[in-house]
Write an enzyme that holds these catalytic residues in place. Structure first.
Site, mmCIF file in Angstrom:
data_model
loop_
_atom_site.group_PDB
_atom_site.id
_atom_site.type_symbol
_atom_site.label_atom_id
_atom_site.label_comp_id
_atom_site.label_asym_id
_atom_site.label_seq_id
_atom_site.Cartn_x
_atom_site.Cartn_y
_atom_site.Cartn_z
ATOM 1 N N ASP A 88 9.455 0.726 2.245
ATOM 2 C CA ASP A 88 9.169 2.048 1.680
ATOM 3 C C ASP A 88 8.367 2.917 2.638
ATOM 4 O O ASP A 88 8.538 4.136 2.681
ATOM 5 C CB ASP A 88 8.390 1.912 0.370
ATOM 6 C CG ASP A 88 9.259 1.432 -0.783
ATOM 7 O OD1 ASP A 88 10.320 0.848 -0.514
ATOM 8 O OD2 ASP A 88 8.875 1.648 -1.940
ATOM 9 N N CYS A 129 10.058 -7.564 1.177
ATOM 10 C CA CYS A 129 9.674 -6.279 0.590
ATOM 11 C C CYS A 129 10.503 -5.961 -0.653
ATOM 12 O O CYS A 129 11.555 -6.553 -0.891
ATOM 13 C CB CYS A 129 9.797 -5.184 1.627
ATOM 14 S SG CYS A 129 8.868 -3.687 1.234
ATOM 15 N N ASP A 130 10.053 -4.982 -1.434
ATOM 16 C CA ASP A 130 10.464 -4.897 -2.832
ATOM 17 C C ASP A 130 11.938 -4.603 -3.084
ATOM 18 O O ASP A 130 12.470 -5.016 -4.105
ATOM 19 C CB ASP A 130 9.585 -3.914 -3.608
ATOM 20 C CG ASP A 130 9.524 -2.536 -2.995
ATOM 21 O OD1 ASP A 130 10.059 -2.326 -1.913
ATOM 22 O OD2 ASP A 130 8.904 -1.654 -3.612
ATOM 23 N N LYS A 131 12.663 -3.907 -2.198
ATOM 24 C CA LYS A 131 14.083 -3.657 -2.461
ATOM 25 C C LYS A 131 14.967 -4.830 -2.022
ATOM 26 O O LYS A 131 16.107 -4.944 -2.468
ATOM 27 C CB LYS A 131 14.550 -2.380 -1.747
ATOM 28 C CG LYS A 131 13.774 -1.128 -2.123
ATOM 29 C CD LYS A 131 13.737 -0.863 -3.612
ATOM 30 C CE LYS A 131 12.966 0.406 -3.933
ATOM 31 N NZ LYS A 131 11.530 0.348 -3.571
ATOM 32 N N CYS A 201 2.949 -5.880 0.648
ATOM 33 C CA CYS A 201 1.702 -5.275 0.177
ATOM 34 C C CYS A 201 0.944 -6.246 -0.714
ATOM 35 O O CYS A 201 1.528 -6.950 -1.534
ATOM 36 C CB CYS A 201 2.000 -3.995 -0.594
ATOM 37 S SG CYS A 201 2.969 -2.785 0.315
ATOM 38 N N SER A 478 5.157 4.685 -7.619
ATOM 39 C CA SER A 478 4.577 3.520 -6.969
ATOM 40 C C SER A 478 3.961 2.601 -8.019
ATOM 41 O O SER A 478 3.719 3.000 -9.154
ATOM 42 C CB SER A 478 3.502 3.974 -5.983
ATOM 43 O OG SER A 478 2.648 2.914 -5.628
#
Length: 571
Positions: A88, A129-131, A201, A478
């Site tokens: 992101d 990571c998130d995606k 994160c 977010s």
């Protein structure tokens, strides 16, 4: 599932000898140094989203090597494949940050092309990571071949003068700086100290939430989420996952055996109990669509939120670090606390039921993961709203409720069609306390791709008006919790002609979290007049990936998955 018969003729990757497919593939693989014995083994895709552009992916090449060796040691043949690596904070630079969500679906399609085209037997997903997490799970559900997710860990955050600082706080204070309330030197120092290792994160943002959701679905080895990147425990999970995926192929243990309706409900309960990211809702919906599970995840979050207490309080919603939550038992500890209300008969990648995997789980800190009768919060941290402004849904992330937290808001609309326009108005003093800022044209089609509204939210807070201004948007948010009322992912979106497209400056908007309502206080005859005047937007992209996405993406109610027009009509 079939029995664990280790006859190589059962493997779909072993083509009939003498055929053209067998001959040309053998020629390719012999040139790579593989033996005929190698080529008879279960062939496992090691799906790697490595990238030199983002710290969250920077350690994956080493993990891939460890995973491939574990697969070889277990009698399998690994093939490392690469996909897009969306961070992101990196790919948000172009086209209004609209590449972020569409890359999720690009990953799913990329995996399908390589794995289904080659007829490999199983997949080991290195998820970061998130995606990448939902993209990989979507591919697993769609292809339905044995698949195991490997959680690749969270990053170490930093300190300035003894105070915690992480990447999410850098993002937040960039908004403050834009409004003159954080100095450039301070922001620069924060950006230099926030990240001290590879990984995602460090708060309970979307990445760690989706890692926990993966455990809730039963798609990773028990106890794998969260885990510190490059820790001894992470490497142990990598090795054991590499060995386990080979067994899963022989057992024919496939994602649709695991990701059932009960598993999706379990995953929602985990996210709610951890006050996790609201982005998990649409991602779970997309995975369910690919798995053929007929479920409405917004309805599930609404139903389960009413009876799922908040059991942990990891930053940013509370004082706990991700390390404290990890040490206490992580997502598996959350599930142990929730055991009485979970569907414990669902299968996991271990081949055991969830109940069997939870049997001996011990929670090591009763404050980090509290009992259900002594929670951090007994009200839902995520609330689904409906009303005349959101006939299908809108989502509010409340976090932990405090006596001074506003749960109702009514005020006149200030309407903007882009974050930059709204931020400029804020800086010019055109947005004042009591206003409801409506940011539209940010949805999956209107973006296209949901570029996000968090920048505006942080700018409002940086202006010191967080508690005094409400924000309503069809964009995504977010994982951070703001001080005011922010309603995201309003459905139907602007581009679909939803009521958010009809709002005009000065219209009164009422938000009531307790009543779970979001209403536009305009007479129906006036709305009908505006509706008749509304014209759906023309596609904004005439070529490239975003053009394909804009023309084929379905609404959030279908997880923003990509379908043909025929399937869109059947949805």
């Amino acid at each position: 599932m079939t029995s664990d018969s280790r006859d190589p003729s059962r493997l779909r990757s072993n083509f009939e000898e003498g055929t053209s497919r067998w001959a040309v593939r053998r020629a390719q693989w012999r040139a790579l140094g593989l033996t005929d014995e190698d080529m008879a083994k279960p062939k496992i895709a090691v799906v790697n989203t490595s990238s030199e552009m983002a710290i969250c992916f920077s350690h994956l090449d080493a993990i891939a090597e460890k995973a491939k060796q574990a697969i070889r040691d277990a009698g399998g043949l690994p093939f490392e494949i690469r996909t897009a690596a969306p961070s992101d904070f990196i790919i948000s630079g172009g086209r209004g940050a609209t590449y972020i969500l569409p890359t999720r679906d690009l990953i799913a399609n990329d995996i399908e092309v390589q794995v289904e085209g080659a007829q490999l037997d199983g997949m080991l997903m290195l998820t970061s990571c998130d995606k990448t997490v939902p993209g990989q799970l979507m591919a697993a559900a769609r292809q339905d071949i044995p698949t195991l997710m490997v959680i690749c860990g969270y990053q170490a955050s930093g300190e300035i003068d003894g105070e915690h600082v992480d990447i999410e706080e850098v993002f937040l204070h960039a908004g403050y700086h834009a409004q003159g309330n954080t100095s450039f030197d301070r922001l620069k120092e924060m950006s230099e100290q926030a990240i001290r290792s590879p990984g995602v994160c460090s708060g309970m943002g979307t990445a760690n939430s989706m890692h926990s959701v993966t455990e809730g679905l039963g798609m990773c080895l028990p106890g794998a989420a969260p885990v510190a990147a490059n820790s001894e425990r992470m490497w142990d999970y990598v090795a054991r996952s590499g060995a386990r995926i080979v067994d899963m192929v022989w057992e024919d243990l496939r994602p649709r055996h695991i990701m059932t309706e009960g598993a999706f409900r379990n995953a929602a309960r985990v996210d709610l109990a951890q006050a996790g990211s609201i982005n998990c809702i649409k991602h779970l919906q997309s995975i369910a669509v690919e798995a053929g599970v007929d479920i409405d995840m917004w309805k599930v979050f609404d139903e389960e939120g009413a009876r799922t207490p908040v059991l942990t309080a990891v930053r940013p919603i509370g004082p706990l670090s991700i390390e404290e939550f990890d040490a206490a038992g992580g997502a598996q500890g959350t599930m142990k606390r929730l055991e009485a209300v979970l569907d414990t008969d669902v299968l996991t990648v271990t081949g055991q039921t969830l109940g069997e995997t939870l049997r001996d789980v011990v929670i090591h800190d009763d404050n980090a993961i509290r009992p259900v009768d002594d929670p951090w919060g007994d009200k839902p941290a995520i609330v689904i709203l409906k009303g005349t402004l959101a006939p299908e849904a809108g989502v509010v992330k409340i976090g932990l409720r405090t006596p001074d937290r506003k749960l109702q808001f009514r005020g006149p609309a200030k309407v903007y069609d882009g974050s930059a326009e709204a931020e400029a108005a804020l800086l010019a003093g055109e947005i004042t306390p009591g206003d409801v800022v409506v940011l539209r044209g940010q949805g999956v089609r209107g973006g296209p791709g949901m570029g996000g509204a968090s920048r505006l939210v942080f700018a409002v807070e940086g202006r010191g008006m967080g508690p005094d201004v409400a924000i309503v948007t069809d964009g995504q948010l977010s994982g951070l919790v703001n001080k005011g009322l922010v309603v995201g992912e309003v459905q139907p979106e602007w581009a679909e002609g939803g009521p958010i497209a009809l709002v005009q400056d000065g219209d009164m908007i009422a938000i009531d979290v307790e009543a779970k309502t979001l209403d536009l206080e305009v007479a129906e005859d006036e709305l009908a007049r505006r509706r008749e005047a509304f014209r759906p937007p023309e596609p904004t992209q005439d070529s490239g990936w975003l053009s394909i996405y804009e023309r084929t993406v379905q609404p959030l109610s279908r997880g923003a998955t990509l379908m043909t027009d025929a399937r869109r009509g059947n949805g």
